[in-house]
Design a protein around this motif. Structure first.
Motif, PDB file in Angstrom:
ATOM      1  N   MET A  42      57.343 -36.598  16.291  1.00  0.00           N
ATOM      2  CA  MET A  42      57.675 -37.731  17.161  1.00  0.00           C
ATOM      3  C   MET A  42      58.793 -37.301  18.112  1.00  0.00           C
ATOM      4  O   MET A  42      59.889 -36.948  17.676  1.00  0.00           O
ATOM      5  N   THR A  43      58.517 -37.271  19.390  1.00  0.00           N
ATOM      6  CA  THR A  43      59.497 -36.846  20.379  1.00  0.00           C
ATOM      7  C   THR A  43      60.709 -37.771  20.379  1.00  0.00           C
ATOM      8  O   THR A  43      60.575 -38.988  20.337  1.00  0.00           O
ATOM      9  N   HIS A  44      61.900 -37.172  20.399  1.00  0.00           N
ATOM     10  CA  HIS A  44      63.103 -37.989  20.496  1.00  0.00           C
ATOM     11  C   HIS A  44      64.048 -37.372  21.519  1.00  0.00           C
ATOM     12  O   HIS A  44      63.969 -36.186  21.830  1.00  0.00           O
ATOM     13  N   GLN A  45      64.943 -38.211  22.014  1.00  0.00           N
ATOM     14  CA  GLN A  45      65.888 -37.773  23.028  1.00  0.00           C
ATOM     15  C   GLN A  45      66.858 -36.760  22.440  1.00  0.00           C
ATOM     16  O   GLN A  45      67.256 -36.868  21.276  1.00  0.00           O
ATOM     17  N   GLN A  46      67.232 -35.784  23.245  1.00  0.00           N
ATOM     18  CA  GLN A  46      68.204 -34.784  22.818  1.00  0.00           C
ATOM     19  C   GLN A  46      69.379 -34.741  23.794  1.00  0.00           C
ATOM     20  O   GLN A  46      69.302 -35.263  24.906  1.00  0.00           O
ATOM     21  N   HIS A  47      70.444 -34.098  23.341  1.00  0.00           N
ATOM     22  CA  HIS A  47      71.639 -33.940  24.170  1.00  0.00           C
ATOM     23  C   HIS A  47      71.537 -32.651  24.987  1.00  0.00           C
ATOM     24  O   HIS A  47      71.064 -31.631  24.492  1.00  0.00           O
ATOM     25  N   PHE A  48      72.023 -32.721  26.219  1.00  0.00           N
ATOM     26  CA  PHE A  48      72.011 -31.556  27.103  1.00  0.00           C
ATOM     27  C   PHE A  48      73.404 -31.342  27.676  1.00  0.00           C
ATOM     28  O   PHE A  48      74.073 -32.285  28.094  1.00  0.00           O
ATOM     29  N   GLY A  49      73.817 -30.094  27.672  1.00  0.00           N
ATOM     30  CA  GLY A  49      75.076 -29.723  28.293  1.00  0.00           C
ATOM     31  C   GLY A  49      74.889 -28.459  29.107  1.00  0.00           C
ATOM     32  O   GLY A  49      73.845 -27.805  29.066  1.00  0.00           O
ATOM     33  N   TRP A  50      75.927 -28.123  29.862  1.00  0.00           N
ATOM     34  CA  TRP A  50      75.934 -26.893  30.663  1.00  0.00           C
ATOM     35  C   TRP A  50      77.135 -26.077  30.239  1.00  0.00           C
ATOM     36  O   TRP A  50      78.248 -26.592  30.177  1.00  0.00           O
ATOM     37  N   PHE A  51      76.903 -24.807  29.921  1.00  0.00           N
ATOM     38  CA  PHE A  51      77.986 -23.902  29.566  1.00  0.00           C
ATOM     39  C   PHE A  51      78.268 -23.000  30.756  1.00  0.00           C
ATOM     40  O   PHE A  51      77.432 -22.166  31.127  1.00  0.00           O
TER      41      PHE A  51
END
Length: 437
Positions: free
Chosen positions: A1-10
């Motif tokens: 089941m697809t779920h939202q994930q966190h995204f960041g930039w390094f």
């Protein structure tokens, strides 16, 4: 089941020469001025990214490798990311900004006061990427550099002391009445006398309304993971991006959190990755094939970059002999050495083979690397979320408008259509970003 994930930039180059070594340097952005970073961070916020982490190294390294570190701007120069942060907060509303800080460089009281000021000025969007680099110790006093684990001990005392100061204003210390601004009886007297620091409180800065600055940590050693489990809100993770490896890494962080008496769910684990996204599968296959047999120039380029990261001049070694691990000083992290070794036996593998492996590209579709289309990369992110219960990823690169657009223009719409990437922010500062879905 697809779920939202966190995204960041390094921002892997730190507050340094963005674009150096790439054709887009000719866009004529000035890396020493804020406009380049401001435009890029606005794009990241519009894309729905939770945070930007800014790498830093306060030292140019030891005398034998300074030229290696600066001639291609791999290891310097770098300006102070803490002073860049206010310019980024000024042009954004939601994204968190986490500059790198070194406990050796900031005495706890000053650090607590400066960080508290930025937390208020930013609308509670400050993060702190706490590193324990020991190679720069000579810049901050006459004390000899600490060993690996002792540096983490100092960081733990430093952070604990800062939190003591932040919390020296008890609930009710700001009554909010018309005739009384603050209640001095509700302030805690802090007298810290530790192994590494001595200072008194209380802090001359008011409490936070939406949480303390978020603590980020990048350490991958046993001691580093223990530090993260006990102290961190975000773990900057480096591991192979297959389901088994991601599950195993997450389990180690969660076990460290439980051992420290914390809820594992309080730590957001973000795996750093630098994908190479192209327009078609055929183009991806072509790039991978072209990299299969790196020439001497490509191997030397990798040696230059690794020499900067490892503060060890690999270019002076015989590439056709095995690598002698004793060339690395005590200040070089085991994680960095192991990334160079890539699972090979250093006693039998020629250095040229180790470097050539670093130059080769691989495909997203078979797990051999990170070259592929935006759809193929979205497949990977979705699979890690579903099969490994992953929290999210940190995309890795310069903070240059060309870099940001090249990576995100096609990717963001695909991620949003799949329900993986947020379309709006819920408020609550940096902690709200990390926990609002």
């Amino acid at each position: 089941m697809t779920h939202q994930q966190h995204f960041g930039w390094f921002l892997a180059r730190g507050f340094g020469p963005q674009g150096w070594g790439h054709p887009y340097l000719d866009w004529n952005w000035r890396w020493t001025e804020p406009a380049l970073y401001q435009q890029s961070v606005r794009e990241l916020e519009q894309a729905g990214f939770d945070m930007l982490i800014i790498e830093d190294a306060p030292s140019l390294g030891n005398a034998s490798t300074i030229d290696l570190r600066i001639r291609q701007a791999f290891g310097g120069p770098k300006h102070d990311p803490l002073l860049l942060a206010p310019y980024l907060f000024a042009v954004t509303e939601h994204i968190g900004i986490a500059p790198t800080v070194n406990p050796a460089a900031y005495i706890p009281y000053t650090a607590a006061r400066q960080f508290a000021s930025l937390q208020h000025l930013s609308g509670h969007r400050l993060g702190l990427n706490v590193v324990t680099d020991t190679g720069s110790a000579r810049h901050f006093g006459s004390s000899p550099p600490l060993g690996h684990d002792a540096a983490y001990d100092r960081a733990e005392e430093w952070l604990g002391g800062i939190r003591q100061l932040w919390r020296s204003w008890a609930p009710g210390a700001l009554p909010g009445s018309e005739d009384r601004y603050a209640d001095g009886s509700r302030l805690t007297t802090v007298q810290h006398r530790g192994e590494y620091f001595s200072f008194d409180g209380p802090l001359n800065a008011i409490p936070f309304l939406e949480g303390e600055p978020a603590i980020v940590s990048p350490g991958g050693s046993g001691r580093g993971l223990g530090f993260a489990g006990a102290n961190s809100d975000v773990q900057l993770a480096l591991a192979p991006l297959d389901t088994e490896s991601v599950r195993a890494y997450r389990a180690r962080i969660h076990a460290a959190a439980v051992e420290a008496g914390r809820n594992p769910e309080d730590i957001t684990i973000l795996f750093a990755i630098q994908p190479v996204l192209v327009g078609s599968a055929d183009e991806a296959d072509r790039l991978v094939a072209e990299s299969a047999n790196p020439d001497d120039a490509a191997v030397l380029h990798i040696a230059d970059r690794q020499s900067s990261d490892l503060e060890t001049d690999l270019t002076a070694l015989d590439f056709d002999r095995p690598l002698d691990r004793t060339v690395f000083g005590d200040h070089v992290s085991e994680g960095s050495i192991n990334r160079l070794l890539g699972g090979y036996d250093p006693e039998t593998t020629p250095l040229r083979q180790l470097l050539a492996k670093q130059a080769r590209l691989g495909r997203l579709t078979d797990g051999s690397g990170f070259v592929g289309t935006a759809d193929e990369f979205a497949d990977l992110i979705e699979r890690l979320g579903d099969d490994a219960e992953n929290d999210g990823v940190l995309l890795w690169g310069d903070l240059h408008p060309v870099t940001v657009h090249r990576l995100l223009d096609d990717l963001v719409p695909i991620l949003r259509r799949r329900g993986i990437l947020r379309t709006s922010f819920g408020g609550g500062g940096i902690h709200g970003n990390l926990g609002d879905f």
